[in-house]
Design a protein around this motif. Sequence first.
Motif, PDB file in Angstrom:
ATOM      1  N   MET A 165     -14.638   8.264   8.971  1.00 39.71           N
ATOM      2  CA  MET A 165     -15.282   7.909   7.710  1.00 39.71           C
ATOM      3  C   MET A 165     -14.463   8.429   6.532  1.00 39.71           C
ATOM      4  SD  MET A 165     -19.273   8.758   8.521  1.00 39.71           S
ATOM      5  CE  MET A 165     -19.693   8.382   6.820  1.00 39.71           C
ATOM      6  N   PRO A 166     -14.485   7.727   5.402  1.00 37.67           N
ATOM      7  CA  PRO A 166     -13.789   8.222   4.201  1.00 37.67           C
ATOM      8  C   PRO A 166     -14.327   9.580   3.793  1.00 37.67           C
ATOM      9  CG  PRO A 166     -14.466   5.930   3.934  1.00 37.67           C
ATOM     10  CD  PRO A 166     -15.112   6.420   5.187  1.00 37.67           C
ATOM     11  N   LEU A 167     -13.473  10.360   3.156  1.00 38.00           N
ATOM     12  CA  LEU A 167     -13.865  11.703   2.742  1.00 38.00           C
ATOM     13  C   LEU A 167     -14.630  11.679   1.426  1.00 38.00           C
ATOM     14  CD1 LEU A 167     -10.541  13.598   3.529  1.00 38.00           C
ATOM     15  CD2 LEU A 167     -12.650  13.649   4.873  1.00 38.00           C
ATOM     16  N   ARG A 168     -15.504  12.642   1.284  1.00 41.82           N
ATOM     17  CA  ARG A 168     -16.205  12.878   0.018  1.00 41.82           C
ATOM     18  C   ARG A 168     -15.393  13.937  -0.732  1.00 41.82           C
ATOM     19  NH1 ARG A 168     -21.497  12.207  -1.943  1.00 41.82           N
ATOM     20  NH2 ARG A 168     -22.214  13.914  -3.325  1.00 41.82           N
ATOM     21  N   LEU A 169     -14.781  13.554  -1.871  1.00 45.28           N
ATOM     22  CA  LEU A 169     -13.790  14.400  -2.525  1.00 45.28           C
ATOM     23  C   LEU A 169     -14.184  14.764  -3.952  1.00 45.28           C
ATOM     24  CD1 LEU A 169     -10.524  12.497  -1.497  1.00 45.28           C
ATOM     25  CD2 LEU A 169     -11.492  14.534  -0.400  1.00 45.28           C
ATOM     26  N   VAL A 174      -8.852   6.650  -4.591  1.00 46.19           N
ATOM     27  CA  VAL A 174      -9.928   5.676  -4.764  1.00 46.19           C
ATOM     28  C   VAL A 174      -9.569   4.366  -4.073  1.00 46.19           C
ATOM     29  CG1 VAL A 174     -11.177   4.285  -6.464  1.00 46.19           C
ATOM     30  CG2 VAL A 174     -10.764   6.719  -6.905  1.00 46.19           C
ATOM     31  N   ALA A 175      -8.319   3.920  -4.228  1.00 42.87           N
ATOM     32  CA  ALA A 175      -7.890   2.653  -3.633  1.00 42.87           C
ATOM     33  C   ALA A 175      -7.970   2.675  -2.117  1.00 42.87           C
ATOM     34  CB  ALA A 175      -6.463   2.320  -4.082  1.00 42.87           C
ATOM     35  N   HIS A 176      -7.819   3.864  -1.519  1.00 45.56           N
ATOM     36  CA  HIS A 176      -7.867   3.979  -0.059  1.00 45.56           C
ATOM     37  C   HIS A 176      -9.284   4.291   0.454  1.00 45.56           C
ATOM     38  CE1 HIS A 176      -3.512   3.884  -0.332  1.00 45.56           C
ATOM     39  NE2 HIS A 176      -3.478   3.723   0.969  1.00 45.56           N
ATOM     40  N   GLY A 177     -10.276   4.124  -0.401  1.00 48.25           N
ATOM     41  CA  GLY A 177     -11.658   4.161   0.062  1.00 48.25           C
ATOM     42  C   GLY A 177     -12.337   5.501   0.078  1.00 48.25           C
ATOM     43  N   HIS A 178     -11.642   6.561  -0.369  1.00 46.34           N
ATOM     44  CA  HIS A 178     -12.311   7.864  -0.399  1.00 46.34           C
ATOM     45  C   HIS A 178     -13.326   7.894  -1.537  1.00 46.34           C
ATOM     46  CE1 HIS A 178      -9.778   9.553   2.681  1.00 46.34           C
ATOM     47  NE2 HIS A 178      -8.702   9.137   2.040  1.00 46.34           N
ATOM     48  N   VAL A 231      -2.525  10.914  -0.100  1.00 46.29           N
ATOM     49  CA  VAL A 231      -3.349   9.951   0.637  1.00 46.29           C
ATOM     50  C   VAL A 231      -3.115  10.103   2.136  1.00 46.29           C
ATOM     51  CG1 VAL A 231      -3.618   7.492   1.145  1.00 46.29           C
ATOM     52  CG2 VAL A 231      -3.633   8.279  -1.217  1.00 46.29           C
ATOM     53  N   ARG A 232      -1.862  10.278   2.527  1.00 46.85           N
ATOM     54  CA  ARG A 232      -1.557  10.469   3.946  1.00 46.85           C
ATOM     55  C   ARG A 232      -2.157  11.769   4.459  1.00 46.85           C
ATOM     56  NH1 ARG A 232       4.560  10.021   3.057  1.00 46.85           N
ATOM     57  NH2 ARG A 232       4.651  11.178   5.005  1.00 46.85           N
ATOM     58  N   ALA A 233      -2.102  12.819   3.627  1.00 48.58           N
ATOM     59  CA  ALA A 233      -2.665  14.106   4.037  1.00 48.58           C
ATOM     60  C   ALA A 233      -4.181  14.005   4.200  1.00 48.58           C
ATOM     61  CB  ALA A 233      -2.314  15.182   3.010  1.00 48.58           C
ATOM     62  N   MET A 234      -4.855  13.324   3.271  1.00 47.27           N
ATOM     63  CA  MET A 234      -6.307  13.168   3.386  1.00 47.27           C
ATOM     64  C   MET A 234      -6.665  12.283   4.577  1.00 47.27           C
ATOM     65  SD  MET A 234      -7.751  15.113   1.142  1.00 47.27           S
ATOM     66  CE  MET A 234      -6.410  16.256   1.586  1.00 47.27           C
ATOM     67  N   GLY A 235      -5.797  11.325   4.904  1.00 48.45           N
ATOM     68  CA  GLY A 235      -6.014  10.528   6.108  1.00 48.45           C
ATOM     69  C   GLY A 235      -5.946  11.384   7.354  1.00 48.45           C
TER      70      GLY A 235
END
Length: 311
Positions: free
Chosen positions: A1-5, A22-26, A180-184
């Motif tokens: 699931m996308p992260l809540r940031l 935002v563009a990657h759905g978080h 973005v890669r790190a949050m993924g």
Amino acid sequence: MPLRLIFMGTPDFAVPTLLELVAHGHEVVAVYTRAPKPGGRRGLQLQPTPVEQEARRLGIPVLTPATLKTPEALAEFRAHNADAAVVVAYGMILPQAVLDAPRYGCFNLHASLLPRWRGAAPINRAIMAGDAESGVMVMKMDVGLDTGDVAMAERLAITDTMTATDLHDALAPLGADLMVRAMGGLERGGLQLTKQSEQGVTYAAKIDKAEARIDWQRPAREVLRHIHGLSPFPGAWCEIVADGEPARIKVLRCEPADGSSAPGEVLDDRLTVACGEGAIRILELQREGKARMKAADFLRGTPLKAGALFS
């Protein structure tokens, strides 16, 4: 699931990271940034930070606390129930209680190859020091000054043509992609952390205007890197007598050139200036109180002949 940031950032450098998350759905539930400051032509209007402008355009709640050290600020931060906080050039110290509040912690995007150039001005200092490369790193924050464990890194060559603006503009999107890669990886549970080396630690102190004066006694490459590392702000400067009066100019861009003479002496009609070793050619400059301009435009209004001296 996308992260809540929670996103925490202030200048232009931080904007691409916010947009990419935002563009990657978080789900960015709140943006923390510095309070608006007086600006505009007369300094009478409050100017929101670049991050605040983008956050409001995206409809994300914006907070501008003066401190994060009060119980009220901590309670508000915790109330977001964030999985993680992403921090990019926020400009405020995060106390341990804030660092511990998100589920996975706080992650900072730093514009250097840590542990080299910890601190406030890594882009400027890397250029001024003559470094061959820079980069961006994502680290999990602790209470030290950029001492946290590193998750991911990207490198970028620094050429002698690069100013601080050029390197800033290259690193900002590179860092956005890296975060973005790190949050993924964090989302998937596969983000690995590595302790920073104790070798090669340097500190990127905030730029002091007192160090901006050009020293023509230095070798040409050092002069070039000094100029480019301070371009456009605060701008490396020198003085020359023009129209019978001493005039201060900021040199914003230059290139290596052939020639030698007394340091600071103009060698030709193209603004080639001798250094302690070798010479540089000024390409862009700014006279005090004027707009920046190409050297050719400057020379049309202020012709300088060989033999003129920059102080």
